[in-house]
Design a protein around this motif. Structure first.
Motif, mmCIF file in Angstrom:
data_model
loop_
_atom_site.group_PDB
_atom_site.id
_atom_site.type_symbol
_atom_site.label_atom_id
_atom_site.label_comp_id
_atom_site.label_asym_id
_atom_site.label_seq_id
_atom_site.Cartn_x
_atom_site.Cartn_y
_atom_site.Cartn_z
ATOM 1 N N MET A 1 36.246 33.665 34.880
ATOM 2 C CA MET A 1 35.874 35.048 34.769
ATOM 3 C C MET A 1 36.967 35.902 35.403
ATOM 4 S SD MET A 1 32.665 36.841 36.663
ATOM 5 C CE MET A 1 31.944 38.162 35.758
ATOM 6 N N LYS A 2 37.399 36.933 34.726
ATOM 7 C CA LYS A 2 38.394 37.849 35.273
ATOM 8 C C LYS A 2 37.708 38.778 36.260
ATOM 9 C CE LYS A 2 41.973 37.546 32.039
ATOM 10 N NZ LYS A 2 43.175 37.094 32.671
ATOM 11 N N ILE A 3 38.290 38.877 37.450
ATOM 12 C CA ILE A 3 37.684 39.693 38.497
ATOM 13 C C ILE A 3 38.655 40.740 39.024
ATOM 14 C CG2 ILE A 3 36.042 37.935 39.227
ATOM 15 C CD1 ILE A 3 37.980 37.366 41.571
ATOM 16 N N ASN A 4 39.733 40.986 38.321
ATOM 17 C CA ASN A 4 40.758 41.885 38.831
ATOM 18 C C ASN A 4 40.212 43.290 39.073
ATOM 19 O OD1 ASN A 4 43.414 42.061 39.720
ATOM 20 N ND2 ASN A 4 44.071 43.040 37.849
ATOM 21 N N SER A 5 40.481 43.814 40.248
ATOM 22 C CA SER A 5 40.111 45.183 40.633
ATOM 23 C C SER A 5 38.608 45.432 40.608
ATOM 24 C CB SER A 5 40.820 46.209 39.741
ATOM 25 O OG SER A 5 42.211 46.081 39.875
ATOM 26 N N ILE A 6 37.841 44.505 41.149
ATOM 27 C CA ILE A 6 36.395 44.688 41.272
ATOM 28 C C ILE A 6 36.019 44.440 42.734
ATOM 29 C CG2 ILE A 6 35.803 42.295 40.688
ATOM 30 C CD1 ILE A 6 33.337 43.370 39.192
ATOM 31 N N SER A 7 35.092 45.222 43.238
ATOM 32 C CA SER A 7 34.664 45.037 44.622
ATOM 33 C C SER A 7 33.686 43.866 44.701
ATOM 34 C CB SER A 7 34.004 46.308 45.162
ATOM 35 O OG SER A 7 32.751 46.512 44.545
ATOM 36 N N VAL A 8 33.518 43.364 45.908
ATOM 37 C CA VAL A 8 32.591 42.254 46.131
ATOM 38 C C VAL A 8 31.182 42.651 45.701
ATOM 39 C CG1 VAL A 8 31.509 40.828 47.913
ATOM 40 C CG2 VAL A 8 33.978 41.217 47.972
ATOM 41 N N SER A 9 30.732 43.836 46.091
ATOM 42 C CA SER A 9 29.365 44.251 45.744
ATOM 43 C C SER A 9 29.196 44.419 44.233
ATOM 44 C CB SER A 9 28.972 45.535 46.479
ATOM 45 O OG SER A 9 29.838 46.589 46.143
ATOM 46 N N ASP A 10 30.211 44.960 43.547
ATOM 47 C CA ASP A 10 30.121 45.106 42.091
ATOM 48 C C ASP A 10 30.117 43.744 41.394
ATOM 49 O OD1 ASP A 10 29.985 47.837 42.261
ATOM 50 O OD2 ASP A 10 32.110 48.164 41.822
ATOM 51 N N LEU A 11 30.877 42.790 41.925
ATOM 52 C CA LEU A 11 30.888 41.436 41.356
ATOM 53 C C LEU A 11 29.507 40.799 41.467
ATOM 54 C CD1 LEU A 11 32.354 38.962 40.145
ATOM 55 C CD2 LEU A 11 32.893 38.290 42.502
#
Length: 51
Positions: free
Chosen positions: A1-11
């Protein structure tokens, strides 16, 4: 899963994981709720979740 530029809470919201008793580590250290993750980070999510 691409997680670039996402905050921990948003993930966690995107994965529909309750944040109660969950620890997110980034490259071997605990990540804060508002830390921004990158694709090259080694991200692990562990914990009990919520009932």
């Amino acid at each position: 899963m691409k997680i670039n530029s996402i905050s921990v809470s948003d993930l966690l919201k995107k994965l529909e994981i309750p944040v109660f008793m969950v620890i997110v580590t980034r490259n071997g250290r605990v990540a804060g709720e508002h830390e921004i993750l990158a694709d090259e980070d080694n991200v692990q999510i562990s914990g009990m979740g919520c009932c």
